[in-house]
Scaffold this active site. Sequence first.
Site, PDB file in Angstrom:
ATOM      1  N   ARG A 115      -6.006 -12.274   6.540  1.00  0.00           N
ATOM      2  CA  ARG A 115      -4.674 -11.808   6.130  1.00  0.00           C
ATOM      3  C   ARG A 115      -3.980 -11.106   7.286  1.00  0.00           C
ATOM      4  NH1 ARG A 115      -4.171  -7.761   1.023  1.00  0.00           N
ATOM      5  NH2 ARG A 115      -5.856  -6.736   2.176  1.00  0.00           N
ATOM      6  N   ARG A 160       0.472   1.421  -0.707  1.00  0.00           N
ATOM      7  CA  ARG A 160      -0.058   1.923  -1.983  1.00  0.00           C
ATOM      8  C   ARG A 160       0.856   1.603  -3.154  1.00  0.00           C
ATOM      9  NH1 ARG A 160      -5.350   2.448  -1.168  1.00  0.00           N
ATOM     10  NH2 ARG A 160      -5.811   3.735   0.641  1.00  0.00           N
ATOM     11  N   GLU A 192     -10.541  -0.316 -11.087  1.00  0.00           N
ATOM     12  CA  GLU A 192      -9.307  -0.302 -10.290  1.00  0.00           C
ATOM     13  C   GLU A 192      -8.140  -0.537 -11.248  1.00  0.00           C
ATOM     14  OE1 GLU A 192      -9.376  -2.215  -6.399  1.00  0.00           O
ATOM     15  OE2 GLU A 192      -7.522  -3.265  -6.927  1.00  0.00           O
TER      16      GLU A 192
HETATM   17  C1  3EB Z   1      -8.441   0.437  -1.938  1.00  0.00           C
HETATM   18  O1  3EB Z   1      -7.695   1.370  -2.242  1.00  0.00           O
HETATM   19  C2  3EB Z   1      -8.994  -0.376  -3.080  1.00  0.00           C
HETATM   20  O2  3EB Z   1      -6.901  -5.579  -0.020  1.00  0.00           O
HETATM   21  O3  3EB Z   1      -4.978  -6.024  -0.947  1.00  0.00           O
HETATM   22  C3  3EB Z   1      -6.520  -2.046  -3.502  1.00  0.00           C
HETATM   23  C4  3EB Z   1      -5.305  -2.712  -3.415  1.00  0.00           C
HETATM   24  C5  3EB Z   1      -7.577  -2.478  -2.746  1.00  0.00           C
HETATM   25  C6  3EB Z   1      -5.147  -3.803  -2.563  1.00  0.00           C
HETATM   26  C7  3EB Z   1      -6.020  -5.353  -0.868  1.00  0.00           C
HETATM   27  C8  3EB Z   1      -7.423  -3.569  -1.899  1.00  0.00           C
HETATM   28  C9  3EB Z   1      -6.211  -4.228  -1.803  1.00  0.00           C
HETATM   29  O4  3EB Z   1      -8.775   0.188  -0.796  1.00  0.00           O
HETATM   30  C10 3EB Z   1      -8.917  -1.822  -2.843  1.00  0.00           C
END
Ligand code: 3EB
Length: 341
Positions: free
Chosen positions: A156, A222, A329
């Site tokens: 990615r 986020r 999650e």
């Molecule tokens: C984290 O906070 C948990 O790789 O696109 C959350 C949201 C997580 C997106 C991604 C990974 C992804 O790291 C994992």
Amino acid sequence: MTDAMAVAHSRLSPPQLAGLTDAQRQRLLGVTCIGGPAEAWHGELPVQNVAAPLLGRSAGALNEIWFSAESCRSGELDGIRFRVDDNVLYGVVDVDESAFRSTLPLQAAAEDAYRRIFTLLDREAYPHLWRAWNYLADINVENNGLERYRQFNVGRHSAFVASGRLAQGNVPAACALGTTSGPLTIAFMAGRTAPTPIENPRQVSAYCYPSEYGPRSPTFSRAAFAEVPGLELLFISGTASIVGHQTLHVGDIEGQTHETLANIVALLESANARTRTTPYQLAELSLRTYIRHAEDYHRVQAIIEEQVGAGASVVYVQADICRHDLLVEIEATASHKLGNR
Ligand code: 3EB
């Protein structure tokens, strides 16, 4: 569903989906099917099949729909099905990694998928990626010395860089979960205007994770705001029991669920400092909760109902999370009307 909002999210059972009128179908941007395959009538619609069991619904399958207020146009480019209205492009790409003769086929598949997504977005002139939903099988399995989720991150990241995109800062909201089987599948929403990224003060930005979590950091924000005429959309990325960059409450599903909700509350606070509308509340979010072990479902549900309210719109899915020590999650969406300017 007959909402006049520019873009609306809704949840339909398979019979409800099958019962849409032709006029409603013309306004469909795309569908994600969780826990069961799509109906045959979808035709040229972008459909993401998420091979992950739905928890706690007797119907067995659920369709997450994005509707436009307008009739949409369908297209396909280089294997990517998409639908567009004047402001939004929604697409789905599935990649069979066995087509790649690499020692790290998933990494190659992820790079290929994102390169094609960016080519499509540039070609159609919806250049800003707002949100991506990533699903892959065996997410925690190591192959040729690198965990598959970490391979995904490398691929990615390469595609973002190769396509002239930022890999930090204004990056899309996202999630990445493990399915039981099937291809790498990515659904995405993009638009003509840049999203506004939101970070969580309790967490290191994911694109700044140290290298102990893999050779390339994950490329997501986020949370993000995006705007279409008259409407502000809020996308909250997959959120877990991470503080700083570390997993907290290892082996403790209740502790992880509380920490995850604390992170979402912190994100809402950051978002509410930036919103152009009224403050967003926990209770108005449409949540998707991923639980690693099905037997934890009732304990997670009890905490969410206590914290968010019994009226919360929540879907529970059994899926592997991208760190082996994460048990739960949660991601979310919401939208608010924008006043006339
Ligand atoms: C984290 O906070 C948990 O790789 O696109 C959350 C949201 C997580 C997106 C991604 C990974 C992804 O790291 C994992």
